[in-house]
Design a protein around this motif. Structure first.
Motif, short mmCIF file in Angstrom:
data_model
loop_
_atom_site.label_atom_id
_atom_site.label_comp_id
_atom_site.label_asym_id
_atom_site.label_seq_id
_atom_site.Cartn_x
_atom_site.Cartn_y
_atom_site.Cartn_z
N ALA A 182 33.90 107.51 -42.60
CA ALA A 182 32.58 107.60 -43.22
C ALA A 182 31.55 107.71 -42.11
O ALA A 182 31.34 106.78 -41.34
CB ALA A 182 32.31 106.36 -44.08
N GLU A 183 30.90 108.87 -42.03
CA GLU A 183 29.89 109.13 -41.01
C GLU A 183 28.52 108.95 -41.67
O GLU A 183 27.93 109.91 -42.18
CB GLU A 183 30.10 110.55 -40.45
CG GLU A 183 31.48 110.69 -39.82
CD GLU A 183 31.92 112.13 -39.61
OE1 GLU A 183 32.80 112.32 -38.76
OE2 GLU A 183 31.41 113.04 -40.28
N HIS A 184 28.06 107.72 -41.66
CA HIS A 184 26.91 107.31 -42.46
C HIS A 184 25.66 108.15 -42.19
O HIS A 184 25.08 108.72 -43.11
CB HIS A 184 26.63 105.83 -42.21
CG HIS A 184 25.45 105.30 -42.94
ND1 HIS A 184 25.41 105.22 -44.31
CD2 HIS A 184 24.25 104.86 -42.50
CE1 HIS A 184 24.25 104.72 -44.68
NE2 HIS A 184 23.53 104.49 -43.60
N ALA A 185 25.21 108.22 -40.97
CA ALA A 185 23.97 108.95 -40.66
C ALA A 185 24.17 110.46 -40.69
O ALA A 185 23.24 111.21 -40.92
CB ALA A 185 23.43 108.52 -39.30
N GLU A 186 25.39 110.89 -40.47
CA GLU A 186 25.71 112.32 -40.49
C GLU A 186 25.73 112.87 -41.91
O GLU A 186 25.50 114.05 -42.13
CB GLU A 186 27.09 112.53 -39.84
CG GLU A 186 27.37 113.92 -39.39
CD GLU A 186 26.70 114.26 -38.08
OE1 GLU A 186 26.61 115.46 -37.81
OE2 GLU A 186 26.28 113.37 -37.34
N GLY A 187 26.07 112.01 -42.87
CA GLY A 187 26.17 112.45 -44.25
C GLY A 187 27.43 113.24 -44.52
O GLY A 187 27.41 114.25 -45.20
N SER A 188 28.54 112.75 -43.97
CA SER A 188 29.82 113.44 -44.18
C SER A 188 30.96 112.45 -44.00
O SER A 188 30.77 111.31 -43.59
CB SER A 188 29.97 114.61 -43.20
OG SER A 188 29.95 114.14 -41.87
N VAL A 189 32.15 112.93 -44.32
CA VAL A 189 33.37 112.17 -44.08
C VAL A 189 34.24 113.01 -43.15
O VAL A 189 34.61 114.14 -43.50
CB VAL A 189 34.13 111.88 -45.40
CG1 VAL A 189 35.47 111.19 -45.11
CG2 VAL A 189 33.29 111.02 -46.33
N GLY A 190 34.52 112.49 -41.98
CA GLY A 190 35.36 113.20 -41.04
C GLY A 190 36.83 112.99 -41.37
O GLY A 190 37.22 111.95 -41.88
N VAL A 191 37.64 113.99 -41.07
CA VAL A 191 39.08 113.94 -41.30
C VAL A 191 39.76 114.10 -39.95
O VAL A 191 39.51 115.09 -39.24
CB VAL A 191 39.52 115.04 -42.29
CG1 VAL A 191 41.01 114.94 -42.56
CG2 VAL A 191 38.72 114.97 -43.58
N VAL A 192 40.60 113.13 -39.58
CA VAL A 192 41.21 113.11 -38.25
C VAL A 192 42.72 113.02 -38.39
O VAL A 192 43.24 112.19 -39.15
CB VAL A 192 40.69 111.90 -37.43
CG1 VAL A 192 41.41 111.78 -36.09
CG2 VAL A 192 39.18 112.01 -37.24
N ASP A 193 43.44 113.86 -37.64
CA ASP A 193 44.89 113.76 -37.54
C ASP A 193 45.20 112.60 -36.59
O ASP A 193 44.76 112.62 -35.44
CB ASP A 193 45.47 115.07 -37.01
CG ASP A 193 46.95 114.98 -36.75
OD1 ASP A 193 47.33 114.63 -35.60
OD2 ASP A 193 47.73 115.24 -37.68
N THR A 194 45.90 111.58 -37.08
CA THR A 194 46.08 110.37 -36.26
C THR A 194 47.05 110.56 -35.10
O THR A 194 46.96 109.85 -34.11
CB THR A 194 46.54 109.19 -37.13
OG1 THR A 194 47.78 109.51 -37.77
CG2 THR A 194 45.49 108.82 -38.16
N ALA A 195 47.98 111.50 -35.20
CA ALA A 195 48.93 111.72 -34.11
C ALA A 195 48.24 112.36 -32.91
O ALA A 195 48.42 111.92 -31.77
CB ALA A 195 50.09 112.58 -34.58
N SER A 196 47.42 113.38 -33.16
CA SER A 196 46.76 114.10 -32.07
C SER A 196 45.36 113.58 -31.78
O SER A 196 44.78 113.91 -30.74
CB SER A 196 46.67 115.59 -32.41
OG SER A 196 45.84 115.79 -33.55
#
Length: 155
Positions: free
Chosen positions: A69-83
């Motif tokens: 949750a990117e509060h001030a950005e106004g978005s939800v980031g999606v991250v690959d946990t392995a890389s």
């Protein structure tokens, strides 16, 4: 017990299903770090830059994908946990603060939902300062394509 410096203003922690890995959102420097070796000798293993003020984290059931949750950005980031690479973004939320991901008990992360409550909700025609000035809003998105699956509104 170990003390580990993760970054400026850590704000959220989530534990990977393996029980030996954690992810920490650092609100002050817009990063998420992966900590490995929780059971023995914890250390920061990787860092990824994310949007402004990461405030909430949630993992897919297998732990392969991290939602931020990117509060001030106004978005939800999606991250690959392995890389530890940002692979996508959900952009409609205005002020996401916390997240939740469903778990239907199978090994398929693609059939889950990401729930994103809007911190401030939606303004109503009653105007600010009234008990009815806002309607609660929880957005939800399909993990397979990050598309909306319909909102939930709360009076």
């Amino acid at each position: 017990m170990a003390r580990i410096e993760t970054g400026a203003r850590p704000s959220s922690v989530v534990i990977h299903p393996d029980g030996d890995t954690a992810f920490v959102a650092n609100r002050g420097d817009a990063t998420v770090v992966r900590i490995e070796g929780l059971a023995a000798a914890p250390s920061v293993a990787a860092t990824v830059e994310v949007g402004s003020e990461p405030t909430g984290l949630a993992l897919s059931p297998t732990g392969a994908t991290l939602f931020v949750a990117e509060h001030a950005e106004g978005s939800v980031g999606v991250v690959d946990t392995a890389s530890m690479v940002r692979t996508g973004s959900i952009d409609p939320p205005e002020n996401p603060y916390a997240l939740a991901v469903t778990n239907d008990g199978d090994a398929d992360d693609a059939d889950e939902l990401v729930f994103v409550p809007e911190l401030f909700g939606l303004p109503t025609e009653d105007g600010e300062g009234a008990d009815t000035s806002r309607t609660g809003l929880v957005r939800h998105y399909r993990t397979r394509d990050l598309e909306p699956d319909g909102p939930i509104t709360l009076s």
